[in-house]
Scaffold this active site. Structure first.
Site, PDB file in Angstrom:
ATOM      1  N   HIS A 166       0.803  -1.231   0.000  1.00 50.22           N
ATOM      2  CA  HIS A 166       0.000   0.000   0.000  1.00 50.22           C
ATOM      3  C   HIS A 166       0.829   1.272   0.000  1.00 50.22           C
ATOM      4  O   HIS A 166       0.282   2.364   0.021  1.00 50.22           O
ATOM      5  CB  HIS A 166      -0.931   0.034   1.217  1.00 50.22           C
ATOM      6  CG  HIS A 166      -0.193   0.292   2.502  1.00 50.22           C
ATOM      7  ND1 HIS A 166       0.469  -0.689   3.175  1.00 50.22           N
ATOM      8  CD2 HIS A 166       0.021   1.433   3.199  1.00 50.22           C
ATOM      9  CE1 HIS A 166       1.046  -0.181   4.245  1.00 50.22           C
ATOM     10  NE2 HIS A 166       0.810   1.112   4.292  1.00 50.22           N
TER      11      HIS A 166
HETATM   12  C1  UD1 Z   1      -1.778   5.743   5.681  1.00 52.29           C
HETATM   13  C2  UD1 Z   1      -0.449   6.291   6.154  1.00 52.29           C
HETATM   14  C3  UD1 Z   1       0.623   5.209   6.002  1.00 52.29           C
HETATM   15  C4  UD1 Z   1       0.205   3.940   6.694  1.00 52.29           C
HETATM   16  C5  UD1 Z   1      -1.164   3.500   6.228  1.00 52.29           C
HETATM   17  C6  UD1 Z   1      -1.633   2.323   7.033  1.00 52.29           C
HETATM   18  C7  UD1 Z   1       0.048   8.683   5.866  1.00 52.29           C
HETATM   19  C8  UD1 Z   1       0.804   9.675   5.060  1.00 52.29           C
HETATM   20  N1  UD1 Z   1      -0.013   7.443   5.354  1.00 52.29           N
HETATM   21  O1  UD1 Z   1      -1.646   5.453   4.297  1.00 52.29           O
HETATM   22  O2  UD1 Z   1       1.834   5.674   6.580  1.00 52.29           O
HETATM   23  O3  UD1 Z   1       1.164   2.945   6.421  1.00 52.29           O
HETATM   24  O4  UD1 Z   1      -2.104   4.576   6.404  1.00 52.29           O
HETATM   25  O5  UD1 Z   1      -2.581   1.569   6.368  1.00 52.29           O
HETATM   26  O6  UD1 Z   1      -0.454   8.992   6.916  1.00 52.29           O
HETATM   27  N2  UD1 Z   1      -9.087   4.800   1.964  1.00 52.29           N
HETATM   28  C9  UD1 Z   1     -10.312   4.198   2.071  1.00 52.29           C
HETATM   29  N3  UD1 Z   1     -10.763   3.891   3.328  1.00 52.29           N
HETATM   30  C10 UD1 Z   1     -10.052   4.142   4.435  1.00 52.29           C
HETATM   31  C11 UD1 Z   1      -8.809   4.754   4.309  1.00 52.29           C
HETATM   32  C12 UD1 Z   1      -8.335   5.079   3.058  1.00 52.29           C
HETATM   33  O7  UD1 Z   1     -10.999   3.939   1.100  1.00 52.29           O
HETATM   34  O8  UD1 Z   1     -10.522   3.811   5.535  1.00 52.29           O
HETATM   35  C13 UD1 Z   1      -8.560   5.098   0.604  1.00 52.29           C
HETATM   36  C14 UD1 Z   1      -8.923   6.485   0.100  1.00 52.29           C
HETATM   37  O9  UD1 Z   1      -9.086   6.382  -1.269  1.00 52.29           O
HETATM   38  C15 UD1 Z   1      -7.673   7.290   0.411  1.00 52.29           C
HETATM   39  C16 UD1 Z   1      -6.556   6.265   0.237  1.00 52.29           C
HETATM   40  O10 UD1 Z   1      -7.121   5.037   0.654  1.00 52.29           O
HETATM   41  O11 UD1 Z   1      -7.509   8.389  -0.446  1.00 52.29           O
HETATM   42  C17 UD1 Z   1      -5.321   6.574   1.057  1.00 52.29           C
HETATM   43  O12 UD1 Z   1      -5.640   6.768   2.430  1.00 52.29           O
HETATM   44  P1  UD1 Z   1      -4.650   7.614   3.396  1.00 52.29           P
HETATM   45  O13 UD1 Z   1      -5.085   7.526   4.803  1.00 52.29           O
HETATM   46  O14 UD1 Z   1      -4.434   8.975   2.821  1.00 52.29           O
HETATM   47  O15 UD1 Z   1      -3.274   6.892   3.232  1.00 52.29           O
HETATM   48  P2  UD1 Z   1      -2.925   5.360   3.372  1.00 52.29           P
HETATM   49  O16 UD1 Z   1      -2.422   4.869   2.059  1.00 52.29           O
HETATM   50  O17 UD1 Z   1      -4.032   4.623   4.008  1.00 52.29           O
HETATM   51  N1  UDP Z   2      -3.323  -6.022   8.864  1.00 55.08           N
HETATM   52  C1  UDP Z   2      -4.602  -6.520   9.097  1.00 55.08           C
HETATM   53  N2  UDP Z   2      -5.319  -6.978   8.018  1.00 55.08           N
HETATM   54  C2  UDP Z   2      -4.836  -6.965   6.753  1.00 55.08           C
HETATM   55  C3  UDP Z   2      -3.533  -6.435   6.536  1.00 55.08           C
HETATM   56  C4  UDP Z   2      -2.820  -5.958   7.612  1.00 55.08           C
HETATM   57  O1  UDP Z   2      -5.062  -6.562  10.236  1.00 55.08           O
HETATM   58  O2  UDP Z   2      -5.534  -7.415   5.837  1.00 55.08           O
HETATM   59  C5  UDP Z   2      -2.569  -5.493  10.020  1.00 55.08           C
HETATM   60  C6  UDP Z   2      -1.200  -6.131  10.223  1.00 55.08           C
HETATM   61  O3  UDP Z   2      -1.304  -7.273  11.036  1.00 55.08           O
HETATM   62  C7  UDP Z   2      -0.415  -5.022  10.895  1.00 55.08           C
HETATM   63  C8  UDP Z   2      -1.050  -3.752  10.378  1.00 55.08           C
HETATM   64  O4  UDP Z   2      -2.286  -4.134   9.764  1.00 55.08           O
HETATM   65  O5  UDP Z   2      -0.605  -5.050  12.299  1.00 55.08           O
HETATM   66  C9  UDP Z   2      -0.151  -3.089   9.364  1.00 55.08           C
HETATM   67  O6  UDP Z   2      -0.834  -2.001   8.802  1.00 55.08           O
HETATM   68  P1  UDP Z   2      -0.450  -1.364   7.411  1.00 55.08           P
HETATM   69  O7  UDP Z   2       0.324  -2.322   6.621  1.00 55.08           O
HETATM   70  O8  UDP Z   2      -1.711  -0.828   6.845  1.00 55.08           O
HETATM   71  O9  UDP Z   2       0.429  -0.095   7.831  1.00 55.08           O
HETATM   72  P2  UDP Z   2       1.977   0.123   8.180  1.00 55.08           P
HETATM   73  O10 UDP Z   2       2.380  -0.826   9.232  1.00 55.08           O
HETATM   74  O11 UDP Z   2       2.742  -0.022   6.898  1.00 55.08           O
HETATM   75  O12 UDP Z   2       2.003   1.552   8.628  1.00 55.08           O
END
Ligand code: UD1
Ligand code: UDP
Length: 359
Positions: free
Chosen positions: A204
């Site tokens: 992601h």
């Molecule tokens: C964010 C964090 C990243 C983290 C990740 C965990 C920042 C800069 N990024 O990235 O460090 O690793 O969360 O998963 O803070 N969206 C949905 N539903 C949701 C959330 C997001 O549909 O509940 C979609 C939307 O289209 C949104 C995109 O995902 O625009 C990105 O969401 P965003 O929270 O901006 O960044 P993440 O990629 O989730």
């Molecule tokens: N995770 C989860 N379900 C999924 C994928 C990930 O519960 O389908 C959990 C995973 O066990 C870990 C956390 O999400 O604890 C990691 O989150 P993510 O990869 O979104 O963010 P990051 O750690 O890169 O910030």
């Protein structure tokens, strides 16, 4: 009073041991959810399955550009902190929620504790690297997971007195939930998988999935793994990635795309996987703690401890290199030592905060 600020899936999971410890000690605390993540399977699902209390505040900021999201979080956090007047707030990790929460609090002279302080990828193209550096330099308490993280902070001139090496709360979360997961869910049976006979994938990172060529390369690497090993490749897709796969029209022959799983199911899938492929931070750590080889689809990592102990390999994002890395990881003996502590990080952090409160 302790204010716990969180907003995304990994923060809910890694803050859960801290919330449980505050509740167990009957401390005065509140949970402020920024609403950065809001889809059921990125948010509510974790509160339900981890049996966490309902957040006391939810800012519902949703998605947006970095500046929009950060600004909305700051404005919302400022209002809540003005009302609640906590002695200290806790943030965890490197998201926009973390940097915005810390900045709003420090301007109100509210003390900030940063959990998972001192991680560095040394790659400033990652939005998370900027968030980590800024948050560490605004914080009063730096809870570093390892000695290496502590050294990074010292090199940037941060006072040693502010730093406490606690281990990572991800270990607490794994230890607290692995047994519950075995009792409550049987995801392998549901997906018709055999232990150690499938690959588990997550991806992601903005720099990987928002780039069509990179995302295509990653998926074609996964296809070649599926063909060479003749094992299922299970890929629970983050909403950002789902949107991009759709928008870019990328095919995925032989790869099983699913919705994101809850933590209990995902933990089980990780623990029994042959190899985990990921660009996630938390997943690199969890695979290491669970004794499962990890191939990280990036060119750098802020989790070098996993490379040092031999649980993780950086394979980049080119399909041929991903396949090569997986071939190598398939030969490992999986007998490394977990570098992230004994699962008492949450307790240590809460003790420090409770002392700060009375001090
Ligand atoms: C964010 C964090 C990243 C983290 C990740 C965990 C920042 C800069 N990024 O990235 O460090 O690793 O969360 O998963 O803070 N969206 C949905 N539903 C949701 C959330 C997001 O549909 O509940 C979609 C939307 O289209 C949104 C995109 O995902 O625009 C990105 O969401 P965003 O929270 O901006 O960044 P993440 O990629 O989730
Ligand atoms: N995770 C989860 N379900 C999924 C994928 C990930 O519960 O389908 C959990 C995973 O066990 C870990 C956390 O999400 O604890 C990691 O989150 P993510 O990869 O979104 O963010 P990051 O750690 O890169 O910030």
């Amino acid at each position: 009073m302790i204010g716990i600020v969180l907003g995304t899936r990994p923060e809910i999971i890694k803050m859960s041991p801290v919330i449980r410890e505050c509740a167990r000690r009957n401390l005065d605390y509140f949970v402020l959810h920024t609403g950065q993540h809001y889809s059921y399977e990125m948010d509510r699902l974790f509160f339900e399955e981890l049996d966490l209390p309902e957040p006391h505040h939810n800012l519902d900021v949703g998605s947006g550009t970095h500046a929009e999201q950060t600004a909305r979080i700051m404005t919302g956090v400022e209002k809540v902190l003005a009302k609640e007047a906590p002695d200290v707030i806790l943030v965890q990790g490197d998201t926009n929620t973390v940097v915005a929460g810390a900045l709003a609090a420090s301007k109100l002279h509210t003390r900030v504790g940063h959990i998972e302080a001192g991680l560095r990828s040394f790659n400033r193209w990652m939005p998370e690297e900027i968030n980590r550096i800024l948050t560490d330099h605004m914080s009063d308490y730096l809870f570093a997971p390892t000695e290496k993280a502590r050294e990074n902070l010292l090199k940037e001139g941060i006072d040693d007195k502010k730093i406490c090496v606690t281990g990572n709360t991800v270990v607490d979360a794994i230890y607290q939930n692995l047994d519950i997961s075995r009792k409550k869910v049987n995801v392998l049976k549901n997906l018709d998988l055999k232990p150690k006979e499938y690959f588990l994938v997550t991806a992601h990172r903005q720099e990987n999935v928002d780039n069509r060529a990179r995302l295509k390369d990653i998926i074609s690497g996964l296809e070649s793994i599926q063909q060479e090993f003749s094992m299922p490749v299970i890929f629970p897709v983050h909403p950002r990635t789902a949107r991009r796969i759709d928008e870019f029209g990328i095919g995925h022959d032989g790869i099983q795309l699913t919705k994101p799983f809850g933590f209990l199911e995902f933990l089980q899938l990780e623990a029994q996987a042959r190899i985990v492929l990921t660009d996630s931070g938390g997943v690199q750590e969890e695979a290491c703690v669970l004794g499962v080889p990890c191939a990280t689809m990036r060119y750098d990592t802020e989790r070098p401890e996993t490379i040092d102990v031999g649980s993780n390999i950086l394979v980049g994002t080119e399909s041929a290199r991903i396949l090569e890395g997986v071939r190598s990881a398939a030969t490992w003996e999986n007998c490394w030592k977990n570098p992230y502590g004994d699962g008492i990080a949450g307790k240590m952090i809460v003790l420090v905060c409770a002392a700060a409160r009375s001090g």
